[in-house]
Scaffold this active site. Sequence first.
Site, short mmCIF file in Angstrom:
data_model
loop_
_atom_site.label_atom_id
_atom_site.label_comp_id
_atom_site.label_asym_id
_atom_site.label_seq_id
_atom_site.Cartn_x
_atom_site.Cartn_y
_atom_site.Cartn_z
N ARG A 18 0.81 -1.22 0.00
CA ARG A 18 0.00 0.00 0.00
C ARG A 18 0.84 1.27 0.00
O ARG A 18 0.32 2.36 -0.14
CB ARG A 18 -0.97 -0.01 1.19
N GLN A 78 12.26 -14.68 5.37
CA GLN A 78 10.98 -15.39 5.35
C GLN A 78 10.55 -15.43 3.87
O GLN A 78 10.22 -14.39 3.30
CB GLN A 78 9.95 -14.63 6.19
N SER A 391 31.70 44.24 0.19
CA SER A 391 30.51 43.65 -0.43
C SER A 391 30.76 43.26 -1.88
O SER A 391 31.59 43.85 -2.55
CB SER A 391 29.36 44.66 -0.40
#
Length: 453
Positions: A18, A78, A391
């Site tokens: 699902r 399994q 800057s």
Amino acid sequence: MTSNAHSTVILAAGKGTRMKSSLPKVLHEIAGRAMLGHVLANTRFGGDARTVLVVGPDMDEVAAYAHGVRQDLSVVVQFNQRGTGDAARTALPEITHEDGVVLVVFGDTPLVRTETLADMADTCRKSGNIVILGFEAADPTGYGRVVLEGGKVRRIVEHKDATEAERSIRLCFGGPMAVPAGHFGALLGNLTNDNAQREYYLTDLVALGHGAGLDCICVTCPEADVQGVNSRADLAAAEASLQRRMRQSAMAEGVTFLDPDTVYLSFDTKFGRDVTVGQSVVFGPGCEIADGVLIKAFSHLEGAKVSEGAEIGPFARIRPGSEIGRRARIGNFVETKKARIEDGAKINHLSYIGDARVGAGANIGAGTITCNYDGYNKFFTDIGAGAFVGSNSSLVAPVRIGDGAYLGSGSVVTKDVSADALAVARGRQMEKPGWAKAFRMKNEDIKKQSSGE
Ligand code: UD1
Ligand code: MG
């Protein structure tokens, strides 16, 4: 093995159809860690413990993940998914009687608390009885119901096998079960698949145990702790629950969230005291936030260590390998990656600092970029203590800016700068007096002539 030994069997062979995913169900993440990772962590308690993981065929990815987390774990396969009891049976060759207690947990139930599981194992060991974890379900549809007779747990009946009367029971089985190891194999050997789903149910051990003279004790917990994940919607619900739990415990430890519901944490997020976190902040895995840190709204951090009194954000992105020093400041639209920002350094606006060190007290101006990548390799930028980067500078790595140096704004720095020097690496400004006026006049004339005036 010591007297408080136990084995844990984690059932994770279910395909999780699902989930509609190429990823096995238990590898889907909650709070930045696979569900299975949560289960491996939650079942880690007590003295010597043996862990057996049951996977389906073609689930090498799950086995590899589990081995990565815990090298000493055994994995069994399994081959046909014939039920939770059958899955538990495949683990038997890995379990011995000396293990004392066998704790079975589901890989798709990641939020069970360690204390609860430790308490179950302890109760099982001391009483010699089966212990199950139950909860009062708001909506019990789909869950196994815990059936009491004379106030004692007598059996668990699966939803599909339950009568109308049994379906009205709200006490449900949450998944974890502790069984005395000496009885585990024999009880599993007696399972039948005589039920609506033609499966071997782990839950039938309760009735079989009763037949063998074992009582069953039902420990209970809040429903949120045993939320099972069978779909993507369940995954989202489990995420929401865990987020709520983590926020609560962070607040209990002295963190202020200005709007707790908008802050997202990871399973391993660590906070000191007096940390304040603004609205809509996300912590990816690997964050350590020290005392007195302020993280302002809309910041995103992952793999980051932030030291005492630092300020981050708003709108900061702190990527893996960032170390932010004491009282350092990282402002808006700043991204750091693999960067050591030392004590008191400031990067306040619009910058990218990656593969770099910014020395103590340095000031990085707005729009500074470390150009760290040439398309093939990453290079390092080293900015000394007290340096001042003007800057809009580009630092082309590898490059070193000495302690206390100044960089002129707008520089493209390709060579090392000595300590305390000024470096300016941009076109020199020149001026032509009256040029603009003359230019305008000339062009206005041309315009007039061509329009025939
Ligand atoms: C199971 C319980 C139910 C309980 C609920 C709680 C049984 C029979 N039912 O139902 O009583 O209320 O959990 O969430 O135990 N798995 C295997 N091999 C299998 C089948 C399942 O490894 O052959 C694993 C799954 O990967 C999963 C876990 O066991 O991690 C539980 O299986 P699932 O099919 O989700 O059981 P539920 O229907 O949720
Ligand atoms: Mg389930």
